[in-house]
Write an enzyme that holds these catalytic residues in place. Structure first.
Site, mmCIF file in Angstrom:
data_model
loop_
_atom_site.group_PDB
_atom_site.id
_atom_site.type_symbol
_atom_site.label_atom_id
_atom_site.label_comp_id
_atom_site.label_asym_id
_atom_site.label_seq_id
_atom_site.Cartn_x
_atom_site.Cartn_y
_atom_site.Cartn_z
ATOM 1 N N ASN A 161 30.020 103.682 73.565
ATOM 2 C CA ASN A 161 30.636 102.963 74.905
ATOM 3 C C ASN A 161 29.328 102.901 75.692
ATOM 4 O OD1 ASN A 161 31.591 102.365 77.442
ATOM 5 N ND2 ASN A 161 33.093 104.108 77.555
ATOM 6 N N HIS B 51 35.940 101.214 75.196
ATOM 7 C CA HIS B 51 35.953 101.097 76.926
ATOM 8 C C HIS B 51 37.195 101.792 77.479
ATOM 9 C CE1 HIS B 51 32.457 98.621 77.032
ATOM 10 N NE2 HIS B 51 33.227 97.781 75.940
ATOM 11 N N ARG C 40 39.133 93.290 84.641
ATOM 12 C CA ARG C 40 38.234 93.650 85.763
ATOM 13 C C ARG C 40 37.306 92.492 86.038
ATOM 14 N NH1 ARG C 40 35.679 99.354 84.975
ATOM 15 N NH2 ARG C 40 35.004 99.052 87.150
ATOM 16 N N ARG D 143 33.351 110.144 89.148
ATOM 17 C CA ARG D 143 33.101 108.387 89.592
ATOM 18 C C ARG D 143 34.490 107.621 89.425
ATOM 19 N NH1 ARG D 143 30.856 105.173 84.285
ATOM 20 N NH2 ARG D 143 30.906 103.487 86.004
ATOM 21 N N TYR E 244 38.703 105.407 86.019
ATOM 22 C CA TYR E 244 38.427 106.042 84.702
ATOM 23 C C TYR E 244 39.105 107.470 84.689
ATOM 24 C CZ TYR E 244 34.443 102.957 84.987
ATOM 25 O OH TYR E 244 33.813 101.690 84.991
ATOM 26 N N GLU F 83 33.543 99.925 69.198
ATOM 27 C CA GLU F 83 32.946 99.824 70.776
ATOM 28 C C GLU F 83 34.415 100.458 71.336
ATOM 29 O OE1 GLU F 83 33.191 95.784 71.977
ATOM 30 O OE2 GLU F 83 32.349 96.349 74.108
ATOM 31 N N ALA G 17 27.675 100.171 81.387
ATOM 32 C CA ALA G 17 27.238 98.851 81.865
ATOM 33 C C ALA G 17 26.349 98.224 80.940
ATOM 34 C CB ALA G 17 26.333 99.182 83.186
ATOM 35 N N PRO H 73 25.191 104.937 80.497
ATOM 36 C CA PRO H 73 25.189 105.276 81.925
ATOM 37 C C PRO H 73 26.429 105.756 82.346
ATOM 38 C CG PRO H 73 24.471 103.072 81.545
ATOM 39 C CD PRO H 73 24.581 103.620 80.273
ATOM 40 N N ASN H 74 26.260 106.767 83.555
ATOM 41 C CA ASN H 74 27.280 107.046 84.418
ATOM 42 C C ASN H 74 28.721 107.595 83.884
ATOM 43 O OD1 ASN H 74 25.856 106.251 86.831
ATOM 44 N ND2 ASN H 74 26.131 104.134 86.231
HETATM 45 C C1 DQA Z 1 33.089 101.401 80.770
HETATM 46 C C2 DQA Z 1 33.118 99.732 81.429
HETATM 47 C C3 DQA Z 1 31.896 99.029 81.981
HETATM 48 O O1 DQA Z 1 32.294 97.899 82.750
HETATM 49 C C4 DQA Z 1 31.570 100.147 83.169
HETATM 50 O O2 DQA Z 1 30.001 99.674 83.453
HETATM 51 C C5 DQA Z 1 31.449 101.518 82.461
HETATM 52 C C6 DQA Z 1 32.441 102.179 81.772
HETATM 53 C C7 DQA Z 1 34.590 101.677 80.612
HETATM 54 O O3 DQA Z 1 34.476 102.723 79.743
HETATM 55 O O4 DQA Z 1 35.577 101.240 80.936
HETATM 56 O O5 DQA Z 1 30.427 101.911 83.018
HETATM 57 O O6 DQA Z 1 32.309 100.997 79.749
#
Ligand code: DQA
Length: 140
Positions: free
Chosen positions: A73, A99, A106, A17, A22, A97, A76, A9-10
């Site tokens: 990835n 990120h 964080r 965002r 990011y 994985e 959340a 998501p997002n």
């Molecule tokens: C994320 C880190 C997560 O905590 C966050 O909710 C994201 C992006 C990252 O790519 O840094 O949406 O996975």
């Protein structure tokens, strides 16, 4: 070598965002970068993004026997989803994985990753390069 790249998501909002966290590059920029790397390195990739946990679970299930590796990835859902962890365990496909940000630097709630209980390796805080490193790792 077929690799499924899943973004949670997002991540379709990249570029808009929280650019201080990011970066300014968009989701399309990310897809273009992954696709051109894959092409140059003879790796077949499929890119998938969803804001829905259940859809991500279904996509992982459908990857069974269709992909050699998964780069995920979960965004959340990293910090909440036992369902995504269980789907990865169910299909048994090698997984990395990713990120974009350094989740360990964080908020505390971002320090726990359910997916990391299954992922072979995690690429954290490398920006978009984390996806490329993950593909390279799975393809080698
Ligand atoms: C994320 C880190 C997560 O905590 C966050 O909710 C994201 C992006 C990252 O790519 O840094 O949406 O996975």
């Amino acid at each position: 070598m077929r690799i499924l790249v899943i973004n949670g998501p997002n991540l379709n909002m990249l570029g808009i965002r929280e650019p201080d966290i990011y970066g300014k590059k968009t989701y399309k920029d990310l897809c273009d970068m992954i696709e051109s790397f894959a092409k140059e390195n003879d790796v077949e990739v499929e890119l998938y993004q969803s804001n829905y946990e259940g859809d991500i679970v279904t996509k992982i299930q459908e990857a069974y026997r269709n992909f050699d590796g998964i780069v995920i990835n979960p965004a959340a859902y990293t910090h909440t989803s036992v369902a995504i962890l269980d789907a990865l365990k169910a299909v048994g496909i090698r997984t990395c994985e990713v990120h974009i940000s350094d989740v360990n630097e964080r908020e505390m709630f971002r320090h726990l990753s359910y997916v990391s209980y299954y992922a072979e390796k995690s690429f954290i805080g490398l920006g978009f390069d984390g996806y490329i490193e993950a593909i390279k790792y799975l393809a080698k």
